[in-house]
Design a protein around this motif. Structure first.
Motif, PDB file in Angstrom:
ATOM      1  N   THR A 155       0.823  -1.227   0.000  1.00 11.80           N
ATOM      2  CA  THR A 155       0.000   0.000   0.000  1.00 11.80           C
ATOM      3  C   THR A 155       0.854   1.272   0.000  1.00 11.80           C
ATOM      4  O   THR A 155       0.321   2.378  -0.010  1.00 11.80           O
ATOM      5  CB  THR A 155      -0.928   0.071   1.243  1.00 11.80           C
ATOM      6  OG1 THR A 155      -0.122   0.280   2.418  1.00 11.80           O
ATOM      7  CG2 THR A 155      -1.768  -1.187   1.403  1.00 11.80           C
ATOM      8  N   GLN A 156       2.157   1.137   0.037  1.00 12.37           N
ATOM      9  CA  GLN A 156       3.055   2.303   0.059  1.00 12.37           C
ATOM     10  C   GLN A 156       2.720   3.266  -1.084  1.00 12.37           C
ATOM     11  O   GLN A 156       2.178   2.862  -2.118  1.00 12.37           O
ATOM     12  CB  GLN A 156       4.496   1.847  -0.109  1.00 12.37           C
ATOM     13  CG  GLN A 156       4.724   1.248  -1.483  1.00 12.37           C
ATOM     14  CD  GLN A 156       6.166   0.858  -1.712  1.00 12.37           C
ATOM     15  OE1 GLN A 156       6.901   1.589  -2.314  1.00 12.37           O
ATOM     16  NE2 GLN A 156       6.557  -0.306  -1.216  1.00 12.37           N
ATOM     17  N   VAL A 157       3.104   4.531  -0.913  1.00 11.02           N
ATOM     18  CA  VAL A 157       2.741   5.533  -1.905  1.00 11.02           C
ATOM     19  C   VAL A 157       3.980   6.232  -2.476  1.00 11.02           C
ATOM     20  O   VAL A 157       4.441   7.248  -1.957  1.00 11.02           O
ATOM     21  CB  VAL A 157       1.802   6.597  -1.276  1.00 11.02           C
ATOM     22  CG1 VAL A 157       1.242   7.495  -2.371  1.00 11.02           C
ATOM     23  CG2 VAL A 157       0.693   5.940  -0.476  1.00 11.02           C
ATOM     24  N   PRO A 158       4.533   5.697  -3.569  1.00  7.49           N
ATOM     25  CA  PRO A 158       5.632   6.397  -4.236  1.00  7.49           C
ATOM     26  C   PRO A 158       5.054   7.634  -4.940  1.00  7.49           C
ATOM     27  O   PRO A 158       4.033   7.537  -5.613  1.00  7.49           O
ATOM     28  CB  PRO A 158       6.144   5.381  -5.261  1.00  7.49           C
ATOM     29  CG  PRO A 158       5.463   4.085  -4.959  1.00  7.49           C
ATOM     30  CD  PRO A 158       4.197   4.430  -4.242  1.00  7.49           C
ATOM     31  N   ASP A 159       5.685   8.782  -4.765  1.00  6.37           N
ATOM     32  CA  ASP A 159       5.098  10.063  -5.203  1.00  6.37           C
ATOM     33  C   ASP A 159       6.154  10.893  -5.927  1.00  6.37           C
ATOM     34  O   ASP A 159       7.137  11.323  -5.324  1.00  6.37           O
ATOM     35  CB  ASP A 159       4.597  10.782  -3.930  1.00  6.37           C
ATOM     36  CG  ASP A 159       4.102  12.196  -4.208  1.00  6.37           C
ATOM     37  OD1 ASP A 159       3.917  12.559  -5.382  1.00  6.37           O
ATOM     38  OD2 ASP A 159       3.898  12.936  -3.216  1.00  6.37           O
ATOM     39  N   ILE A 160       5.914  11.134  -7.218  1.00 13.64           N
ATOM     40  CA  ILE A 160       6.895  11.932  -7.981  1.00 13.64           C
ATOM     41  C   ILE A 160       6.472  13.386  -8.124  1.00 13.64           C
ATOM     42  O   ILE A 160       7.139  14.163  -8.795  1.00 13.64           O
ATOM     43  CB  ILE A 160       7.122  11.366  -9.402  1.00 13.64           C
ATOM     44  CG1 ILE A 160       5.872  11.571 -10.282  1.00 13.64           C
ATOM     45  CG2 ILE A 160       7.535   9.908  -9.372  1.00 13.64           C
ATOM     46  CD1 ILE A 160       6.206  11.662 -11.751  1.00 13.64           C
ATOM     47  N   THR A 161       5.352  13.777  -7.483  1.00 12.23           N
ATOM     48  CA  THR A 161       4.796  15.089  -7.808  1.00 12.23           C
ATOM     49  C   THR A 161       5.671  16.260  -7.346  1.00 12.23           C
ATOM     50  O   THR A 161       5.482  17.380  -7.804  1.00 12.23           O
ATOM     51  CB  THR A 161       3.355  15.259  -7.263  1.00 12.23           C
ATOM     52  OG1 THR A 161       3.390  15.063  -5.841  1.00 12.23           O
ATOM     53  CG2 THR A 161       2.389  14.270  -7.873  1.00 12.23           C
TER      54      THR A 161
END
Ligand code: NAX
Length: 327
Positions: free
Chosen positions: A190-196
């Motif tokens: 469920t981890q959230v990799p975020d490139i924003t």
């Protein structure tokens, strides 16, 4: 010469240990001017295998390695430790529910938390790699109430590094050009990799890749990378997990680069709506052994929704270990 620091490592006869101990002894973690004493904790049945690892450590003749001791007693392992790397854990056996895994590991991490509180150095910093890493860190911290909770962390650096590598490969940029990557939430699927907020060579990453790629390829690839490694290698990630543990402790001890941050799982004080007290991954800057959560970032709606789901999972794990009397 600088006085040696004592590094306690658990699970030293395991696959991550086989990589990690040699990198620490080579100076990759605390610097090539910092001698180290290794204190390795294992279960009694793994002691013979661990002796083989110790023989190899001797044979490598690392100039920075001041001593190596092995023990099956947590109170011996953590005595005077400056860093505790909690890698050893009960693996999930066939037919074992996640709650069984939490109970088995809960007992291990509570005992180790108590031993750390009793004997570790005042400078102690604790990094939990053994799964379920975030909740194991929470359990260890609860068992050591006299140690500031900020000293306990869990590893999401492998997920962070995987995210950087995927973005670099997609854009053809060197990994060193990727900055400000974030992994939020739990070290799990469920981890959230975020490139924003990431940049590549100073340009916003979101301008260089399609939103559809992020949603349908990038996030699932990073989140399921552990399973893909098992499928390909027939064993779980070990060298990359050891490398990430080295990166995590090195940056914590020596600081993040100017203008960049990293991802660490640390205690929440309610930042970004993560309930207080949970150990969740956040973007952090570090200096002199302290971390600071990067605040004030605007969350993309997709990231926000995924973060809520990951935090709900952490909350559920906390409820389960509370029911087991571990908190
Ligand atoms: P291994 O099973 O190869 O090694 C674990 C070692 O820990 C064994 O030698 C075992 O005897 C020892 N151990 C078990 N209980 C212990 C205790 N109470 N005290 C001391 N030692 C104990 O696993 P390995 O591949 O090295 O993985 C270690 C842990 O890292 C696992 O929990 C694994 O799930 C976790 N991982 C975490 C990652 C992360 O990013 N946070 C990624 C890699 C890895 O999956």
């Amino acid at each position: 010469m600088t006085a040696p620091l004592t590094i306690a490592v658990t699970g030293g006869a395991g696959q991550i240990g086989y990589q990690l101990l040699f990198r620490i002894a080579a100076g990759d973690m605390l610097g090539t001017d910092q001698p180290v004493r290794l204190r390795i904790l294992e279960v009694p049945q793994a002691m013979a295998a661990l002796e083989g690892v110790v023989m190899e450590l001797q044979d490598a003749a690392f100039p920075l390695l001041a001593s190596v001791d092995t023990t099956a007693d947590a109170s011996v392992a953590f005595e005077g430790a400056d860093h505790a790397l909690l890698v050893g854990a009960r693996p999930r056996a066939k037919g074992m529910e996640r709650s069984d895994l939490l109970a088995a590991n809960g007992a291990i991490f509570a005992a180790q938390g108590r031993a750390i509180q009793e004997g570790a150095s005042d400078r102690i910093r604790i990094t939990v790699t053994g799964n379920p890493a975030n909740t194991n860190a929470l359990i260890a911290a609860a068992a050591a109430p006299d140690i500031p909770r900020e000293r306990f962390s869990a590893l999401t650096r492998l997920d962070h590094n995987r995210a950087i590598a995927q973005l670099a490969a997609k854009t053809g940029a060197p990994v060193a050009d990727v900055r400000r990557m974030i992994v939020w939430g739990n070290h799990s699927a469920t981890q959230v990799p975020d490139i924003t907020h990431a940049t590549i060579g100073g340009q916003p990453a979101v301008d260089l890749v399609e939103r559809e790629w992020v949603k349908h390829e990038f996030v699932p690839t990073v989140a399921n990378r552990g399973a893909a490694i098992i499928e390909a290698r027939g064993a779980s990630s070990a060298a990359s997990a050891a490398a990430a543990t080295i990166d995590h402790v090195r940056d914590w001890a020596r600081g993040t680069a100017e203008g960049d941050w990293t991802s660490m799982s640390v205690i929440s004080r309610g930042e970004y709506g993560v309930p207080e007290g949970l150990v969740s991954s956040f973007p952090v800057t570090t200096a002199d052994g302290d971390w600071t959560i990067v605040e004030g970032l605007e969350l993309d709606p997709d990231v926000e929704a995924q973060l809520r789901a990951s935090v709900a999972e952490l909350d559920d794990e906390r409820m389960q270990v509370r029911a087991l009397g571990l908190l």
